[in-house]
Design a protein around this motif. Structure first.
Motif, mmCIF file in Angstrom:
data_model
loop_
_atom_site.group_PDB
_atom_site.id
_atom_site.type_symbol
_atom_site.label_atom_id
_atom_site.label_comp_id
_atom_site.label_asym_id
_atom_site.label_seq_id
_atom_site.Cartn_x
_atom_site.Cartn_y
_atom_site.Cartn_z
ATOM 1 N N TRP A 231 0.833 -1.207 0.000
ATOM 2 C CA TRP A 231 0.000 0.000 0.000
ATOM 3 C C TRP A 231 0.869 1.259 0.000
ATOM 4 O O TRP A 231 0.587 2.222 -0.726
ATOM 5 N N LEU A 232 1.936 1.268 0.802
ATOM 6 C CA LEU A 232 2.838 2.417 0.824
ATOM 7 C C LEU A 232 3.542 2.590 -0.519
ATOM 8 O O LEU A 232 3.706 3.714 -1.005
ATOM 9 N N LYS A 233 3.967 1.479 -1.116
ATOM 10 C CA LYS A 233 4.611 1.572 -2.427
ATOM 11 C C LYS A 233 3.663 2.214 -3.435
ATOM 12 O O LYS A 233 4.052 3.121 -4.191
ATOM 13 N N ALA A 234 2.412 1.739 -3.462
ATOM 14 C CA ALA A 234 1.444 2.293 -4.409
ATOM 15 C C ALA A 234 1.223 3.778 -4.149
ATOM 16 O O ALA A 234 1.117 4.579 -5.096
ATOM 17 N N ARG A 235 1.153 4.155 -2.894
ATOM 18 C CA ARG A 235 0.935 5.567 -2.538
ATOM 19 C C ARG A 235 2.050 6.443 -3.086
ATOM 20 O O ARG A 235 1.778 7.492 -3.702
ATOM 21 N N TYR A 236 3.294 6.036 -2.887
ATOM 22 C CA TYR A 236 4.404 6.893 -3.314
ATOM 23 C C TYR A 236 4.733 6.735 -4.791
ATOM 24 O O TYR A 236 5.305 7.648 -5.395
ATOM 25 N N LEU A 237 4.363 5.617 -5.400
ATOM 26 C CA LEU A 237 4.451 5.530 -6.850
ATOM 27 C C LEU A 237 3.485 6.524 -7.488
ATOM 28 O O LEU A 237 3.819 7.215 -8.455
ATOM 29 N N ALA A 238 2.271 6.612 -6.926
ATOM 30 C CA ALA A 238 1.281 7.542 -7.462
ATOM 31 C C ALA A 238 1.685 8.995 -7.243
ATOM 32 O O ALA A 238 1.428 9.864 -8.086
ATOM 33 N N LEU A 239 2.345 9.278 -6.118
ATOM 34 C CA LEU A 239 2.779 10.644 -5.834
ATOM 35 C C LEU A 239 3.987 11.058 -6.673
ATOM 36 O O LEU A 239 4.178 12.242 -6.949
ATOM 37 N N GLY A 240 4.811 10.080 -7.064
ATOM 38 C CA GLY A 240 6.064 10.394 -7.734
ATOM 39 C C GLY A 240 6.170 9.870 -9.147
ATOM 40 O O GLY A 240 5.736 10.521 -10.106
ATOM 41 N N PRO A 241 6.730 8.674 -9.345
ATOM 42 C CA PRO A 241 7.011 8.180 -10.703
ATOM 43 C C PRO A 241 5.790 8.060 -11.602
ATOM 44 O O PRO A 241 5.914 8.142 -12.822
ATOM 45 N N LEU A 242 4.597 7.845 -11.015
ATOM 46 C CA LEU A 242 3.400 7.685 -11.840
ATOM 47 C C LEU A 242 2.469 8.895 -11.765
ATOM 48 O O LEU A 242 1.292 8.814 -12.144
ATOM 49 N N ALA A 243 2.990 10.001 -11.287
ATOM 50 C CA ALA A 243 2.172 11.219 -11.215
ATOM 51 C C ALA A 243 1.865 11.741 -12.615
ATOM 52 O O ALA A 243 2.538 11.404 -13.593
ATOM 53 N N ASN A 244 0.821 12.544 -12.697
ATOM 54 C CA ASN A 244 0.440 13.229 -13.943
ATOM 55 C C ASN A 244 0.027 12.272 -15.057
ATOM 56 O O ASN A 244 0.248 12.536 -16.240
ATOM 57 N N GLY A 245 -0.554 11.133 -14.675
ATOM 58 C CA GLY A 245 -1.126 10.235 -15.671
ATOM 59 C C GLY A 245 -0.126 9.450 -16.479
ATOM 60 O O GLY A 245 -0.458 9.002 -17.593
ATOM 61 N N ARG A 246 1.082 9.240 -15.984
ATOM 62 C CA ARG A 246 2.073 8.493 -16.752
ATOM 63 C C ARG A 246 1.587 7.060 -16.978
ATOM 64 O O ARG A 246 1.147 6.386 -16.043
ATOM 65 N N PRO A 247 1.675 6.540 -18.208
ATOM 66 C CA PRO A 247 1.240 5.165 -18.476
ATOM 67 C C PRO A 247 2.059 4.156 -17.673
ATOM 68 O O PRO A 247 3.231 4.371 -17.386
#
Length: 337
Positions: A231-247
């Motif tokens: 859950w923490l990984k998903a949270r920070y992936l969404a905040l960082g590397p996958l922010a702004n709709g990155r595929p």
């Protein structure tokens, strides 16, 4: 007493048989300008008496009453009392080797980008051999000796041994310190500091003897279950590397990959495709997501590939396979299991 360079936060609950050695190992170290804030967190044995005896003998030890409110509250209480430039952690059943704090301070003063460092660790148990899986984890952690290596590995497992760390107080306070929640507080702190732009790394030297036991929190507390780490990984992936709709593409449609997919969806991130090596999965759809082979990946593009393969040797093979084909770890792909 000279102003402390390091304040050590040492929460303790019912640790009468080990806490004296933990504190003494710090006091015997080569860095003398330290303050040990021992937080008695609702002990019902002789822990408070042992700590008071240590404080009577050495003015560098102070005992605080944590009131039984738990680890995070005890750490935040200690942090609120710390005035030194560096704040270190220690558990009540571990042993610091003599150069632990000195070496940590030297490393932090040599690199202003670092918010903190951990050290190499040596695992031990009193009752039986340490499990091979925990030994493998310690070996992996001990190898993360540069900020770049740790940054690339931050979503695999918690990359620092919590009781081995020494942190700069200013970024620790600025980012809010430890958070209470249904997740591992140490891993949350590492990801938060990295997300804020700070570096972390481990010193190559083994400077902490890290006790394993059947009763340790990581074995008994649901906050440390694998799903809460994911859950923490998903949270920070969404905040960082996958922010702004990155595929996003996910390699591995097994239980770990499917859990990651569900948790990413909670943060508004959709997995566009799975990559699998099993021929019976290739060409199918799993939860509506198409499954392709590795050869169908093609060259890197604007998307991010998440490698959700937990078996270490398989993960390393995939790393090499992707790198040989021009994929750059940290830019084009990240290992997340």
């Amino acid at each position: 007493m000279p102003a402390p360079v390091v304040t050590v936060l040492l929460p303790a609950r019912n640790a009468e048989s080990t806490v004296a050695r933990a504190v003494e190992s710090l006091l015997e170290g080569t860095l003398r300008e330290l303050r040990v804030l021992a937080v008695d967190d609702g002990s019902t044995d002789r822990t408070r008496e042992v700590l008071q005896g240590l404080a009577t003998r050495d003015s560098r030890v102070e005992v605080l009453d944590g009131g039984g409110r738990g680890l995070v509250a005890a750490l935040q209480l200690g942090l609120s009392q710390a005035t030194s430039p560096y704040v270190a952690r220690m558990d009540a059943d571990d042993e610091a080797l003599p150069r632990r704090l000195e070496a940590s301070v030297v490393a932090l003063e040599a690199d202003s980008h670092l918010a903190g460092v951990g050290t190499g660790v040596e695992l031990f148990r009193d009752d039986q051999p340490v499990s091979p899986s925990l030994q493998a984890y310690a070996a992996w952690l001990n190898g993360l000796t540069t900020a770049e290596d740790l940054w690339r590995a931050r979503f695999i497992e918690s990359p620092l041994c919590h009781p081995s760390v020494c942190l700069r107080r200013e970024p620790l306070v600025a980012t809010g310190g430890w958070e209470h929640g249904d997740f591992p507080e140490d891993y949350a702190l590492w990801l938060k500091l990295i997300h804020a732009g700070y570096g972390l790394r481990n010193l190559p030297e083994v400077l902490l003897r890290w006790r394993d036991s059947s009763g340790r929190l990581t074995r008994t507390d649901p906050r440390y279950k694998v799903r809460r780490f994911t859950w923490l990984k998903a949270r920070y992936l969404a905040l960082g590397p996958l922010a702004n709709g990155r595929p996003c593409t996910l390699w591995g449609a097994g239980p770990s990959g499917l859990t990651m997919t569900r948790l990413l969806r909670e943060h508004g991130i959709s997995v566009q495709r799975f990559v699998e090596v099993h021929p019976r999965k290739v060409g199918t759809r799993i939860h509506g997501i198409p499954v392709v082979s590795g050869d169908a990946l093609g060259p890197p593009d604007e998307g991010l590939l998440l490698v959700c393969v937990g078996v270490r040797w398989a993960r390393e093979e995939l790393r090499s396979w992707l790198t040989d084909r021009g994929w750059v770890e940290g830019k084009d792909f990240l290992c997340v299991a």
